[in-house]
Enzyme design. Structure first.
Site, PDB file in Angstrom:
ATOM      1  CG  ASP A  36      -2.239  -0.670   0.990  1.00  0.00           C
ATOM      2  OD1 ASP A  36      -2.387  -1.254  -0.087  1.00  0.00           O
ATOM      3  OD2 ASP A  36      -3.108  -0.637   1.879  1.00  0.00           O
ATOM      4  CG  ASP A 294      -0.512  30.255 -36.466  1.00  0.00           C
ATOM      5  OD1 ASP A 294      -0.611  29.707 -37.580  1.00  0.00           O
ATOM      6  OD2 ASP A 294       0.558  30.563 -35.934  1.00  0.00           O
ATOM      7  N   GLY A 429      -2.706  25.788 -39.508  1.00  0.00           N
ATOM      8  CA  GLY A 429      -1.984  26.594 -40.479  1.00  0.00           C
ATOM      9  C   GLY A 429      -1.721  25.861 -41.764  1.00  0.00           C
ATOM     10  CG  MET A 430       2.133  25.321 -44.727  1.00  0.00           C
ATOM     11  SD  MET A 430       1.316  26.414 -45.876  1.00  0.00           S
ATOM     12  CE  MET A 430       2.207  25.911 -47.331  1.00  0.00           C
TER      13      MET A 430
END
Lengths: 508, 466
Positions: A36, A294, A429-430
């Site tokens: 434990d 963005d 984005g791209m």
């Protein structure tokens, strides 16, 4: 009995031990069977802790069960007192030993007689509360113990400090990015001209607890740990508290304004508006990120948020208010505090989910098909299976939540980190643009994996050259889409024409 | 200590009965569910048990299809709910969702304390839902870490069929190991290869090892003409080996003493007490012992061992003359210490959670022999060690390597003491001749790291001393 595959919050003793071992020179004795005591492993491994975890297990085995554990527990407390000279020893059972129904308070009283240090029993019900509730409770209990002790000894100083000052309550070991948050909060307080009276419990000594009333206010950044302590201090000394989590640009400002209000009521004359404006517009990059091209591509994207109350609520608000993202579902596993969560998020999302069942959340994610998830390690795992990116925003903790670099979630640096997390979690984005051109996220019917892996299709030289012109990070997808297109039409040779036809077909 | 000095050729055993740390025995789920492919493991315990498996062992999300917690709630503890009905509900759900060949109930400390009658409930429920239920009490009150596997295998040993119980059409399917070794050859060829085996009573090996290691050890014995009729556990529950009275059995791991006892007492098999096949020395001794029982003259073992040692030379250079301290965790300590001493190391202390001197007798004798042949002092063997006292001893002795559980590794490293996690030896493939390299790969890693970073002077990374 409950069939469980996953737990969002740990058992009660973990919360108690997180608080006890956050303090300096406090030792905890776990009254528990072998095995434990994995808290020590978690702390040593996840926090990459250099010091031995100040938790010792007084092992319960068959012999101890037969003889009764009092002698052993008392011996272990007094022994640890002699070995390490802690200021305080906290005794805690676990789920297992708590059902033995022993009079642990009596053990503690006995041990106290022979110990130099203070000895205390962590008073939580191991079957009714979880890690978070137990942590909150233990913190309050320790504070109350030392306030009462100081009062009794007559060295409780309740005069407020000359300059505005704050206690930061609820920063603890094994908390989600807590250490970094704490550094950031200290910086923020310094910028606001507020002295940090104490940070409790991380790195504090119990000796410092009697100075708590000297602070002008308490800052409680997390909903899960600290509110009980703050309520106690308010009831005892009237110390006001600010419980707005300074996460995200908007709520950081809201938190600072609340502090301003509290300080001015107490006679200070502070005006933080210029600071807020300067930080928001010129220092933090998050507000600028929200305006940038963005983030524009994020408009209306769907997200699911799930986590503890603090982080799930704050994240929902950030996504909706600061980034224009559509949060379809916001959820929490803090069932015990569901009303608060509903109140915080219901105006920002379509659905609210309060559940400890990871399957329910997984099903909801599968149904909603969001563009991104902000959740725990479990939702990250679900996301992997469904091919949906996931940013991790809340405990249960994982080694990845203890980065070596500086990654706060709170304050103005926190806003930057969150902006990065959001940006990296969506495809943007791209990449987004190219994926649209070549047919988006076709992940459900992928036939071949990898760029050159054992394709049964021939690519002509020209097509191959064209494929190589596609940016690397989407090339695999383009190849797969084209091959799928060819296979569907029984085309075995992929020429430039086929490639463009594929592109057109997917676009159509 | 004085006893050891008086009798330099005897091992010195102590039992510190201290506060020590090992992983919970329910951790065996993490490797057994992978080993037994058609199984479902149901751990009947509390949030504490579940959180351990999830966070310390990192099992849950990956094991989900074949593992779950039956989380005991307040009403279960206070006996307001009927255990039978509750377990029935859960097991029916498991049957519906996963349809395993066997459900293994893993009992925990909590089921011990509330005295849940798992052994009484299982046969009734088994008859009702039609899936075998194996009950293993892998609790931390009685057992440490790897002994969890022992409780499961001991329970399964009772479920291995007798020859009469196995229908003829099943026989081929059952003998998966044989099939594996035949690599799909035709029957004629197979019967031909059967003659490669010496005539000996059936031998069943016990201990859960990864499949490549099972194949490897089975082949090593085949080379000597010894035929392995089965392994406990098998890859599938439905392929448990046939066990008859008078069969021979032999273990591959030091923590399987209950399984050994069950096989002897309940199944009336004969136990071959051998050192464990860990390290080239141990593997050779293990094979030799099995051969000797079957009156087989082992062939080429000495050369085989020498060749392996020669191939280890690059690692041996690193460890020779260095000292290793075992804090005690997985019960593999004696075997590993014996191998590392043979490699040229010294070992001041072997901590071990539990020591069955009878089951480990051959290994202990082999340790004594190894120490005297290598001319090094006998290690002190400390059962149920006290970790705090051990840390003081480590501080005094400054050993070159400490093999320890995860809780102490980082703090020791910060104090300039090299460590290796004991748990890595539990999960790595360390059995047999060829895997000796993997043990040394692990054991030398901190030493090699030090060689790489030695010019930096980054030894002590804490300000105060221990």
């Amino acid at each position: 009995m409950k069939l469980a595959y996953w737990m969002y919050a740990g058992p009660a003793h973990i919360g108690t031990l997180r608080v006890a071992s956050s303090f300096k020179n406090v030792h905890a004795i776990m009254h528990a069977p072998l095995g434990d005591d994995y808290f020590n492993v978690m702390r040593s491994m996840l926090e990459r802790e250099r010091n031995f975890t100040p938790v010792t297990t007084s092992v319960v085995d068959r012999n101890v069960l037969a003889r009764g554990s009092q002698e052993k527990v008392v011996d272990n407390i007094t022994r640890k007192d002699g070995e390490e000279h802690p200021d305080l020893i906290v005794l805690t059972p676990t789920c297992t030993s708590s059902i033995l129904q022993e009079d642990l308070q009596n053990f503690v009283d006995r041990a106290q007689l022979d110990s130099q240090c203070d000895v205390m029993l962590a008073d939580v019900n191991h079957y009714r509360v979880n890690e978070l509730q137990a942590g909150d409770r233990t913190l309050q209990q320790i504070i109350e113990y030392y306030i009462k002790k100081a009062r009794k000894q007559g060295d409780l100083d309740t005069t407020k400090t000359e300059q505005p000052s704050v206690n930061i309550l609820g920063v603890s070991t094994l908390g989600f990015h807590n250490r970094h948050d704490c550094t950031e909060l200290k910086r923020l307080m310094a910028d606001l001209g507020i002295t940090v009276n104490t940070v409790i419990p991380e790195g504090a000594t119990v000796e410092q607890l009697k100075t708590l009333p000297k602070a002008w206010f308490n800052l409680v950044p997390y909903r899960e740990m600290g509110p009980m302590a703050a309520q106690y201090l308010e009831a005892e000394f009237g110390t006001p508290s600010v419980d707005i989590t300074p996460m995200g640009v908007v709520d950081t400002a809201r938190c600072i304004r609340a502090i301003q209000g509290i300080l001015n009521v107490q006679g200070a004359a502070v005006d933080y508006e210029d600071f807020i404006e300067n930080q928001t517009l010129h220092v933090s990059q998050a507000a600028w990120f929200s305006r940038s091209i963005d983030c524009q591509n994020l408009t209306g994207k769907k997200a699911v948020v799930f986590g503890d109350n603090t982080h799930a609520a704050a994240m929902t608000k950030i996504l909706v208010r600061e980034m224009g993202i559509h949060v379809v579902l916001a959820g929490t596993y803090c069932k015990y505090d569901a009303d608060w969560f509903r109140q915080e998020v219901s105006e920002y999302c379509d659905e609210v989910l309060i559940s400890e069942d990871h399957g329910e959340i997984g099903d909801a994610i599968a149904r909603i098909e969001p563009s991104a998830i902000f959740g725990t390690q479990m939702e990250r795992h679900v996301g992997k299976r469904l091919n949906i990116p996931c940013g991790v925003i809340a405990a249960p903790i994982h080694i990845q939540d203890f980065p070596i670099g500086y990654r706060p979630f709170l304050g103005y640096e926190g806003t930057n980190q969150i902006a990065d997390l959001v940006y990296n979690s969506f495809t943007l984005g791209m990449e987004d643009h190219l994926l649209e051109i070549f047919g988006g996220h076709d992940t459900k019917e992928v036939i071949t994996k990898g760029i050159s892996a054992d394709s049964d299709l021939n690519w002509t030289k020209e097509a191959k050259t064209e494929l190589n012109k596609v940016p690397g990070f989407v090339r695999g997808k383009v190849k797969r889409n084209t091959e799928k297109f060819a296979r569907d039409r029984n085309i075995s040779q992929i020429s430039l024409e086929v490639m463009y036809a594929a592109k057109e077909s997917v676009g159509a | 200590m004085t006893v050891a000095q008086d009798q330099p050729n005897a091992l010195n055993f102590e039992c510190e009965t201290g506060n020590y740390h090992t992983f919970c025995p329910i951790s065996c789920v993490s490797w057994l569910y992978q080993k037994i492919e058609d199984s479902f493991f149901l751990v009947i315990g509390t949030k504490t048990c579940g959180y351990f498996l999830q966070n310390a062992m990192g099992v849950m999300i990956f094991a989900e299809p074949r593992y779950a917690m039956a989380e005991l709630e307040e009403a279960d503890i206070s006996a307001q709910l009927n255990d039978y009905e509750e377990l029935k509900r859960l097991c029916e759900q498991i049957k519906r969702d996963r349809n395993p060949s066997v459900i293994v109930w893993i009992g925990t400390c909590t089921t011990e304390i509330i005295k849940m009658d798992m052994e009484g409930i299982a046969p009734k429920l088994e008859a009702e839902i039609g899936i075998p239920i194996v009950v293993a009490r892998a609790n931390g009150l009685d057992y440490a870490f790897t002994q969890g596997e022992d409780t499961v295998l001991a329970a399964m040993a009772q479920r291995c069929p007798t020859a009469a119980e196995v229908k003829t059409e099943d026989k081929e399917e059952r003998n998966a190991i044989k099939k594996l070794l035949n690599f799909g050859r035709q029957k004629d060829e197979v019967s031909q290869t059967d003659s490669e085996y010496a005539d000996h009573p059936p031998l069943v090996l016990f201990g859960s090892l990864p499949d490549p290691v099972v194949t490897n050890l089975t082949l090593e014995l085949k080379k000597q003409g010894v035929q392995v009729s089965g392994w406990l556990p098998a890859k599938r529950y439905t392929e448990l080996p046939v066990i008859e009275e008078g069969y021979y059995t032999c273990g591959v791991n030091p923590f399987l003493s209950r399984t050994a006892t069950t096989l002897m007492r309940r199944r009336k098999t004969k136990l071959i007490g051998a050192p464990f096949p860990i390290g080239p020395d141990g593997t050779r001794a293990w094979i030799e012992k099995i051969c000797s029982v079957f009156n087989i003259e082992p062939q080429g073992l000495e050369e085989r061992e020498a060749k392996i040692w020669a191939s280890l030379e690059d690692y041996l250079e690193l460890v020779r003359g260095k000292s290793v301290f075992f804090m005690g965790d997985n019960l593999l300590e004696v075997s590993l210490a014996r191998f590392l001493i043979r490699c040229g190391m010294t070992c001041p202390e072997i901590g071990i959670p539990y020591m069955d001197k009878r089951y480990q007798k051959a290994e202990l004798d082999f340790l004594v022999q190894t120490c005297s042949e290598m001319g090094v002092p006998m290690p002190r063997i400390v059962e149920k060690p006290d970790n705090y006292n051990q840390l003081q001893r480590i501080n005094d002795l400054q050993p070159d390597l400490v093999i320890t559980g995860m809780a102490h590794a980082n703090p020791l490293e910060a104090r300039g003491i090299n460590t290796k996690w004991s748990v890595e030896f539990t999960f790595a493939q360390i059995h047999g001749f060829t895997n000796a390299r993997d043990i040394l790969e692990l054991a030398t890693r901190p030493l090699r790291r030090n060689n790489n970073l030695k010019d930096l002077g980054w030894n002590k990374l804490v300000k105060e001393t221990v």
